[in-house]
Scaffold this motif. Structure first.
Motif, PDB file in Angstrom:
ATOM      1  N   LYS A 111      34.850  39.303  35.465  1.00  6.88           N
ATOM      2  CA  LYS A 111      35.185  38.053  36.125  1.00  6.88           C
ATOM      3  C   LYS A 111      33.934  37.472  36.765  1.00  6.88           C
ATOM      4  O   LYS A 111      32.988  38.208  37.031  1.00  6.88           O
ATOM      5  CB  LYS A 111      36.318  38.249  37.133  1.00  6.88           C
ATOM      6  CG  LYS A 111      36.068  39.328  38.200  1.00  6.88           C
ATOM      7  CD  LYS A 111      35.171  38.848  39.279  1.00  6.88           C
ATOM      8  CE  LYS A 111      34.763  39.924  40.224  1.00  6.88           C
ATOM      9  NZ  LYS A 111      33.472  39.713  40.792  1.00  6.88           N
ATOM     10  N   PRO A 112      33.884  36.198  36.980  1.00  8.62           N
ATOM     11  CA  PRO A 112      34.852  35.167  36.616  1.00  8.62           C
ATOM     12  C   PRO A 112      34.717  34.819  35.133  1.00  8.62           C
ATOM     13  O   PRO A 112      33.732  35.175  34.486  1.00  8.62           O
ATOM     14  CB  PRO A 112      34.475  33.979  37.489  1.00  8.62           C
ATOM     15  CG  PRO A 112      32.990  34.108  37.648  1.00  8.62           C
ATOM     16  CD  PRO A 112      32.742  35.607  37.712  1.00  8.62           C
ATOM     17  N   ARG A 120      44.445  43.562  39.846  1.00  5.41           N
ATOM     18  CA  ARG A 120      45.843  43.556  39.393  1.00  5.41           C
ATOM     19  C   ARG A 120      46.324  44.962  39.048  1.00  5.41           C
ATOM     20  O   ARG A 120      47.523  45.199  38.957  1.00  5.41           O
ATOM     21  CB  ARG A 120      46.003  42.674  38.155  1.00  5.41           C
ATOM     22  CG  ARG A 120      45.979  41.212  38.476  1.00  5.41           C
ATOM     23  CD  ARG A 120      46.408  40.438  37.282  1.00  5.41           C
ATOM     24  NE  ARG A 120      46.429  39.023  37.574  1.00  5.41           N
ATOM     25  CZ  ARG A 120      47.151  38.153  36.910  1.00  5.41           C
ATOM     26  NH1 ARG A 120      47.917  38.553  35.912  1.00  5.41           N
ATOM     27  NH2 ARG A 120      47.117  36.883  37.232  1.00  5.41           N
ATOM     28  N   HIS A 142      40.083  41.081  35.826  1.00  7.05           N
ATOM     29  CA  HIS A 142      40.691  40.972  37.156  1.00  7.05           C
ATOM     30  C   HIS A 142      41.286  42.335  37.510  1.00  7.05           C
ATOM     31  O   HIS A 142      42.506  42.527  37.481  1.00  7.05           O
ATOM     32  CB  HIS A 142      41.749  39.864  37.174  1.00  7.05           C
ATOM     33  CG  HIS A 142      41.172  38.506  37.107  1.00  7.05           C
ATOM     34  ND1 HIS A 142      40.471  37.937  38.150  1.00  7.05           N
ATOM     35  CD2 HIS A 142      41.160  37.589  36.118  1.00  7.05           C
ATOM     36  CE1 HIS A 142      40.064  36.729  37.809  1.00  7.05           C
ATOM     37  NE2 HIS A 142      40.466  36.501  36.576  1.00  7.05           N
ATOM     38  N   HIS A 151      39.015  37.220  42.910  1.00  8.36           N
ATOM     39  CA  HIS A 151      40.018  38.296  42.952  1.00  8.36           C
ATOM     40  C   HIS A 151      41.191  37.866  43.837  1.00  8.36           C
ATOM     41  O   HIS A 151      42.352  38.051  43.475  1.00  8.36           O
ATOM     42  CB  HIS A 151      39.429  39.580  43.539  1.00  8.36           C
ATOM     43  CG  HIS A 151      38.579  40.358  42.593  1.00  8.36           C
ATOM     44  ND1 HIS A 151      39.029  40.833  41.384  1.00  8.36           N
ATOM     45  CD2 HIS A 151      37.298  40.768  42.698  1.00  8.36           C
ATOM     46  CE1 HIS A 151      38.065  41.498  40.780  1.00  8.36           C
ATOM     47  NE2 HIS A 151      37.003  41.467  41.554  1.00  8.36           N
ATOM     48  N   ASP A 190      43.249  35.152  42.201  1.00  8.64           N
ATOM     49  CA  ASP A 190      44.043  35.733  41.123  1.00  8.64           C
ATOM     50  C   ASP A 190      45.236  36.505  41.679  1.00  8.64           C
ATOM     51  O   ASP A 190      46.341  36.411  41.140  1.00  8.64           O
ATOM     52  CB  ASP A 190      43.173  36.644  40.251  1.00  8.64           C
ATOM     53  CG  ASP A 190      43.980  37.279  39.135  1.00  8.64           C
ATOM     54  OD1 ASP A 190      44.478  36.525  38.261  1.00  8.64           O
ATOM     55  OD2 ASP A 190      44.143  38.513  39.141  1.00  8.64           O
TER      56      ASP A 190
END
Length: 183
Positions: A94-95, A124, A121, A169, A172
């Motif tokens: 990321k990004p 998660r 990401h 983060h 998201d």
């Protein structure tokens, strides 16, 4: 696909971590690492007993099923586009890209090429995040979720600011928790 061959492009701090994880995955072969610094590539490759490449084209030419791209954000678009155009799956740190326009271009390429593609990401997959999400989905009364970022922007991050590098983060996770995924 049995024993997919996975390469890592960019073996700075995050890339070295990705190389370690790929090397430890059962049923996955770390096929090699590529970095603009031949010395860095060689050092990391020696640690894992794999081939070192000073450019990603050479790694792709050696034959990989997928790559992890962990280059500076400013290079995400061009590097990922080249890999996607070769029909190789991508896990992109990321990004997604340095700009929204570059991100949209990459997603168009992915749809056209039909290759596996994911942005890293990683939060998660954090067990605490999974527990909080499950509690929300079970209908428990969670009034609020507070996300606190502790610590400074790592000095290795030189091409983007704290929101692009770390705040992404948090953004998201908010989308993940609320079910308002971006399209």
């Amino acid at each position: 696909m049995s024993n997919p061959r996975v390469g890592v492009i960019g073996v700075g701090a995050m890339g070295q971590n990705h190389a370690r994880v790929v090397a430890e995955l059962p049923g996955v072969e770390l096929a090699g690492v590529a970095d603009a610094s031949a010395e860095t590539a060689r050092s990391v490759a020696d640690r894992f007993g794999v081939a070192a490449y000073s450019d990603y084209d050479s790694l792709l030419d050696a034959g990989v099923d997928a790559v992890v791209i962990a280059v500076p954000t400013a290079l995400h678009h061009d590097t990922a586009a080249a890999v996607i155009d070769r029909g190789v799956g991508v896990l992109l740190e990321k990004p997604l890209a340095a700009t929204a326009a570059e991100g949209e271009q990459l997603l168009e390429r992915v749809q056209k090429a039909g290759v596996p593609f994911m942005v890293g990401h990683i939060e998660r997959f954090n067990p605490v995040v999974n527990a909080a999400k499950a509690a929300m989905e079970d209908g428990r009364d969670i009034v609020s979720v507070t996300i606190t970022r502790v610590g400074p922007l790592p000095p290795r991050i030189k091409d983007v600011g704290v929101v692009t590098d770390l705040g992404v983060h948090d953004i998201d996770l908010i989308a993940h928790f609320t079910g308002s995924e971006f399209e």
